[in-house]
Scaffold this motif. Structure first.
Motif, PDB file in Angstrom:
ATOM      1  N   HIS A  64       0.806  -1.238   0.000  1.00  0.00           N
ATOM      2  CA  HIS A  64       0.000   0.000   0.000  1.00  0.00           C
ATOM      3  C   HIS A  64       0.832   1.278   0.000  1.00  0.00           C
ATOM      4  O   HIS A  64       0.433   2.276  -0.575  1.00  0.00           O
ATOM      5  CB  HIS A  64      -1.000   0.041   1.165  1.00  0.00           C
ATOM      6  CG  HIS A  64      -1.879  -1.160   1.217  1.00  0.00           C
ATOM      7  ND1 HIS A  64      -2.776  -1.449   0.230  1.00  0.00           N
ATOM      8  CD2 HIS A  64      -1.955  -2.158   2.127  1.00  0.00           C
ATOM      9  CE1 HIS A  64      -3.393  -2.582   0.526  1.00  0.00           C
ATOM     10  NE2 HIS A  64      -2.912  -3.036   1.658  1.00  0.00           N
ATOM     11  N   GLY A  89       3.440  -3.990  10.942  1.00  0.00           N
ATOM     12  CA  GLY A  89       2.048  -3.670  10.625  1.00  0.00           C
ATOM     13  C   GLY A  89       1.817  -2.183  10.365  1.00  0.00           C
ATOM     14  O   GLY A  89       2.648  -1.333  10.721  1.00  0.00           O
ATOM     15  N   ALA A  90       0.659  -1.903   9.791  1.00  0.00           N
ATOM     16  CA  ALA A  90       0.321  -0.538   9.385  1.00  0.00           C
ATOM     17  C   ALA A  90       0.436   0.441  10.549  1.00  0.00           C
ATOM     18  O   ALA A  90      -0.047   0.179  11.649  1.00  0.00           O
ATOM     19  CB  ALA A  90      -1.107  -0.532   8.848  1.00  0.00           C
ATOM     20  N   GLY A 104       2.994  -5.320  15.577  1.00  0.00           N
ATOM     21  CA  GLY A 104       1.565  -5.104  15.348  1.00  0.00           C
ATOM     22  C   GLY A 104       1.290  -3.716  14.801  1.00  0.00           C
ATOM     23  O   GLY A 104       2.081  -2.783  15.007  1.00  0.00           O
ATOM     24  N   SER A 105       0.142  -3.571  14.134  1.00  0.00           N
ATOM     25  CA  SER A 105      -0.179  -2.264  13.581  1.00  0.00           C
ATOM     26  C   SER A 105      -0.314  -1.251  14.722  1.00  0.00           C
ATOM     27  O   SER A 105      -0.816  -1.565  15.803  1.00  0.00           O
ATOM     28  CB  SER A 105      -1.468  -2.338  12.764  1.00  0.00           C
ATOM     29  OG  SER A 105      -2.425  -3.082  13.459  1.00  0.00           O
ATOM     30  N   LYS A 145       1.919 -16.266  23.733  1.00  0.00           N
ATOM     31  CA  LYS A 145       0.708 -17.090  23.678  1.00  0.00           C
ATOM     32  C   LYS A 145       0.977 -18.335  24.503  1.00  0.00           C
ATOM     33  O   LYS A 145       1.553 -19.299  24.002  1.00  0.00           O
ATOM     34  CB  LYS A 145       0.377 -17.424  22.235  1.00  0.00           C
ATOM     35  CG  LYS A 145      -0.081 -16.193  21.484  1.00  0.00           C
ATOM     36  CD  LYS A 145      -0.671 -16.572  20.171  1.00  0.00           C
ATOM     37  CE  LYS A 145      -1.140 -15.335  19.446  1.00  0.00           C
ATOM     38  NZ  LYS A 145      -1.468 -15.590  18.075  1.00  0.00           N
ATOM     39  N   TYR A 198      -0.971 -11.520   6.005  1.00  0.00           N
ATOM     40  CA  TYR A 198      -1.041 -10.291   6.778  1.00  0.00           C
ATOM     41  C   TYR A 198      -0.488 -10.458   8.176  1.00  0.00           C
ATOM     42  O   TYR A 198      -0.736  -9.648   9.049  1.00  0.00           O
ATOM     43  CB  TYR A 198      -2.492  -9.802   6.870  1.00  0.00           C
ATOM     44  CG  TYR A 198      -3.000  -9.293   5.564  1.00  0.00           C
ATOM     45  CD1 TYR A 198      -2.689  -8.002   5.150  1.00  0.00           C
ATOM     46  CD2 TYR A 198      -3.736 -10.088   4.740  1.00  0.00           C
ATOM     47  CE1 TYR A 198      -3.134  -7.534   3.935  1.00  0.00           C
ATOM     48  CE2 TYR A 198      -4.187  -9.623   3.517  1.00  0.00           C
ATOM     49  CZ  TYR A 198      -3.889  -8.342   3.127  1.00  0.00           C
ATOM     50  OH  TYR A 198      -4.325  -7.879   1.924  1.00  0.00           O
ATOM     51  N   GLY A 199       0.241 -11.536   8.416  1.00  0.00           N
ATOM     52  CA  GLY A 199       0.749 -11.773   9.754  1.00  0.00           C
ATOM     53  C   GLY A 199      -0.361 -12.227  10.685  1.00  0.00           C
ATOM     54  O   GLY A 199      -0.207 -12.247  11.883  1.00  0.00           O
TER      55      GLY A 199
HETATM   56  C1  LIG Z   1       0.412  -8.151  15.763  1.00  0.00           C
HETATM   57  C2  LIG Z   1      -0.186  -9.216  14.880  1.00  0.00           C
HETATM   58  C3  LIG Z   1       0.875  -9.734  13.912  1.00  0.00           C
HETATM   59  C4  LIG Z   1      -0.673 -10.327  15.839  1.00  0.00           C
HETATM   60  O1  LIG Z   1      -1.218 -11.403  15.160  1.00  0.00           O
HETATM   61  P1  LIG Z   1      -1.460 -12.794  15.951  1.00  0.00           P
HETATM   62  O2  LIG Z   1      -0.140 -13.390  16.296  1.00  0.00           O
HETATM   63  O3  LIG Z   1      -2.398 -13.601  15.135  1.00  0.00           O
HETATM   64  O4  LIG Z   1      -2.080 -12.343  17.330  1.00  0.00           O
HETATM   65  P2  LIG Z   1      -3.619 -12.345  17.796  1.00  0.00           P
HETATM   66  O5  LIG Z   1      -4.491 -11.727  16.746  1.00  0.00           O
HETATM   67  O6  LIG Z   1      -3.956 -13.698  18.305  1.00  0.00           O
HETATM   68  O7  LIG Z   1      -3.583 -11.336  19.034  1.00  0.00           O
HETATM   69  C5  LIG Z   1      -2.913 -11.643  20.225  1.00  0.00           C
HETATM   70  C6  LIG Z   1      -3.245 -10.543  21.208  1.00  0.00           C
HETATM   71  O8  LIG Z   1      -2.637  -9.306  20.779  1.00  0.00           O
HETATM   72  C7  LIG Z   1      -3.649  -8.295  20.581  1.00  0.00           C
HETATM   73  N1  LIG Z   1      -3.280  -7.549  19.387  1.00  0.00           N
HETATM   74  C8  LIG Z   1      -3.115  -8.027  18.123  1.00  0.00           C
HETATM   75  N2  LIG Z   1      -2.733  -7.062  17.294  1.00  0.00           N
HETATM   76  C9  LIG Z   1      -2.646  -5.932  18.033  1.00  0.00           C
HETATM   77  C10 LIG Z   1      -2.292  -4.604  17.741  1.00  0.00           C
HETATM   78  N3  LIG Z   1      -1.939  -4.237  16.509  1.00  0.00           N
HETATM   79  N4  LIG Z   1      -2.290  -3.712  18.747  1.00  0.00           N
HETATM   80  C11 LIG Z   1      -2.659  -4.070  20.028  1.00  0.00           C
HETATM   81  N5  LIG Z   1      -2.992  -5.337  20.367  1.00  0.00           N
HETATM   82  C12 LIG Z   1      -2.996  -6.249  19.383  1.00  0.00           C
HETATM   83  C13 LIG Z   1      -4.945  -9.077  20.399  1.00  0.00           C
HETATM   84  O9  LIG Z   1      -6.073  -8.312  20.763  1.00  0.00           O
HETATM   85  C14 LIG Z   1      -4.728 -10.235  21.321  1.00  0.00           C
HETATM   86  O10 LIG Z   1      -4.937  -9.815  22.657  1.00  0.00           O
HETATM   87  P3  LIG Z   1      -5.570 -10.832  23.763  1.00  0.00           P
HETATM   88  O11 LIG Z   1      -4.590 -11.979  23.857  1.00  0.00           O
HETATM   89  O12 LIG Z   1      -5.652  -9.996  24.963  1.00  0.00           O
HETATM   90  O13 LIG Z   1      -6.874 -11.243  23.174  1.00  0.00           O
HETATM   91  C15 LIG Z   1      -1.396  -8.682  14.051  1.00  0.00           C
HETATM   92  O14 LIG Z   1      -2.491  -8.402  14.892  1.00  0.00           O
HETATM   93  C16 LIG Z   1      -1.059  -7.402  13.286  1.00  0.00           C
HETATM   94  O15 LIG Z   1      -1.186  -6.296  13.790  1.00  0.00           O
HETATM   95  N6  LIG Z   1      -0.629  -7.580  11.991  1.00  0.00           N
HETATM   96  C17 LIG Z   1      -0.379  -6.505  11.086  1.00  0.00           C
HETATM   97  C18 LIG Z   1      -1.497  -6.459  10.063  1.00  0.00           C
HETATM   98  C19 LIG Z   1      -1.516  -5.177   9.237  1.00  0.00           C
HETATM   99  O16 LIG Z   1      -0.938  -4.157   9.564  1.00  0.00           O
HETATM  100  N7  LIG Z   1      -2.205  -5.253   8.132  1.00  0.00           N
HETATM  101  C20 LIG Z   1      -2.333  -4.141   7.260  1.00  0.00           C
HETATM  102  C21 LIG Z   1      -3.132  -4.581   6.082  1.00  0.00           C
HETATM  103  S1  LIG Z   1      -3.513  -3.206   5.057  1.00  0.00           S
END
Ligand SMILES: CC(C)(COP(=O)(O)OP(=O)(O)OC[C@H]1O[C@@H](n2cnc3c(N)ncnc32)[C@H](O)[C@@H]1OP(=O)(O)O)[C@@H](O)C(=O)NCCC(=O)NCCS
Length: 262
Positions: free
Chosen positions: A82, A127-128, A145-146, A170, A192-193
């Motif tokens: 993007h 992430g974003a 994370g984003s 985890k 997307y991670g």
């Molecule tokens: C950080 C990331 C990689 C985690 O993915 P994951 O390993 O599958 O983790 P989960 O979704 O199971 O989340 C684990 C915990 O972290 C929290 N969490 C996940 N992403 C978060 C973020 N960006 N900010 C704050 N907390 C976040 C979840 O709410 C969850 O909390 P809980 O255990 O209290 O329920 C993912 O959420 C992320 O942000 N990826 C980037 C995606 C992106 O930017 N995409 C853009 C597309 S345009």
């Protein structure tokens, strides 16, 4: 040069399910344009043509919204999805297969000369909107994370979220789940991670097959151990390795199909 270009385009197919064909990637992906312009500005920078290098970098910023300082070191198959609002500082170092989303800053927190921007090792996903600030290392395969703000080193494979960035553990992830995840990533899942909640039925089916394979592996290992403990003549033999080339081949074939609209 064309080999590198081909590799860049492939890296988009591996990490963006929305990419349809090579022409689209060549013309409609600002992240790619920014990387190609950075290659030019970086080579001018290394030849000590600092001003022309800055001008090319500035043109790249104007054209794509992505600012990469010509002094930043970037590895292979770098993918910016993007684009827009990305800043990569002069002393940032980026390994191979790194992915950044829109709004990421790899910045510094001091005005001292010398190393002041982060190093992202291979396979890191940011992430974003995340900000990674300071001269530390984000270890291989780590995920940011984003919208996180990270100011401290991140160990390899860790996931860091929030402000200030904290590593999420985890606790209920078993060894088998971790192995399954590693296997899934190897064959190109997790664009997307985020791997859970896959709405795609084919992806779900493959996920279940991976789970099953993992369970069979564990069962076989346990049986081997049990046989050994009973004093049976059991010759322990390593399972054959999964070769990445095979998966690359499958991915390439699928991408060609998508490119041909099949
Ligand atoms: C950080 C990331 C990689 C985690 O993915 P994951 O390993 O599958 O983790 P989960 O979704 O199971 O989340 C684990 C915990 O972290 C929290 N969490 C996940 N992403 C978060 C973020 N960006 N900010 C704050 N907390 C976040 C979840 O709410 C969850 O909390 P809980 O255990 O209290 O329920 C993912 O959420 C992320 O942000 N990826 C980037 C995606 C992106 O930017 N995409 C853009 C597309 S345009």
């Amino acid at each position: 040069m064309f080999e590198r270009l081909r590799e860049d385009i492939q890296s988009v197919f591996h990490r963006d399910p929305a990419a349809r064909n090579a022409f689209e990637v060549l013309t409609c992906y600002p992240g790619m344009h920014a990387i190609w312009l950075h290659r030019l500005s970086g080579s001018l920078w290394r030849k000590d043509l600092k001003w022309p290098a800055r001008m090319v970098s500035n043109f790249g910023r104007w054209w794509t919204g992505i600012e990469i300082h010509p002094g930043a070191k970037v590895g292979r198959r770098f993918f910016i999805d993007h684009g827009m609002g990305i800043v990569i500082g002069e002393t940032a170092e980026i390994g191979d297969d790194v992915t950044l989303y829109q709004g990421v800053t790899l910045g510094g927190t001091s005005w001292n000369k010398g190393k002041r921007h982060p190093t992202l090792e291979s396979g890191v996903v940011v992430g974003a909107g995340a900000k990674v600030l300071g001269p530390f290392t984000v270890g291989a395969g780590a995920k940011v994370g984003s919208n996180a703000v990270v100011t401290k080193p991140v160990p390899a494979g860790a996931t860091v979220v929030g402000i200030p960035g904290r590593i999420i553990v985890k606790s209920d992830e078993t060894d088998a789940e971790a192995k399954r995840k590693a296997m899934a990533e190897k064959i190109g899942f997790d664009a997307y991670g985020v791997s859970e909640d896959m709405p795609d039925p084919v992806a779900k089916a493959i996920g279940q097959l991976l789970d099953h394979l993992q369970a069979v592996d564990v069962r076989m290992e346990d049986m081997g151990k049990a046989l050994k403990s009973l004093g049976c003549e059991y010759r322990e033999k390593e399972l054959p390795e999964l070769h990445q080339e095979v998966f690359d081949c499958i991915k390439e074939r699928n991408e060609t199909k998508v490119g041909q609209g099949i």
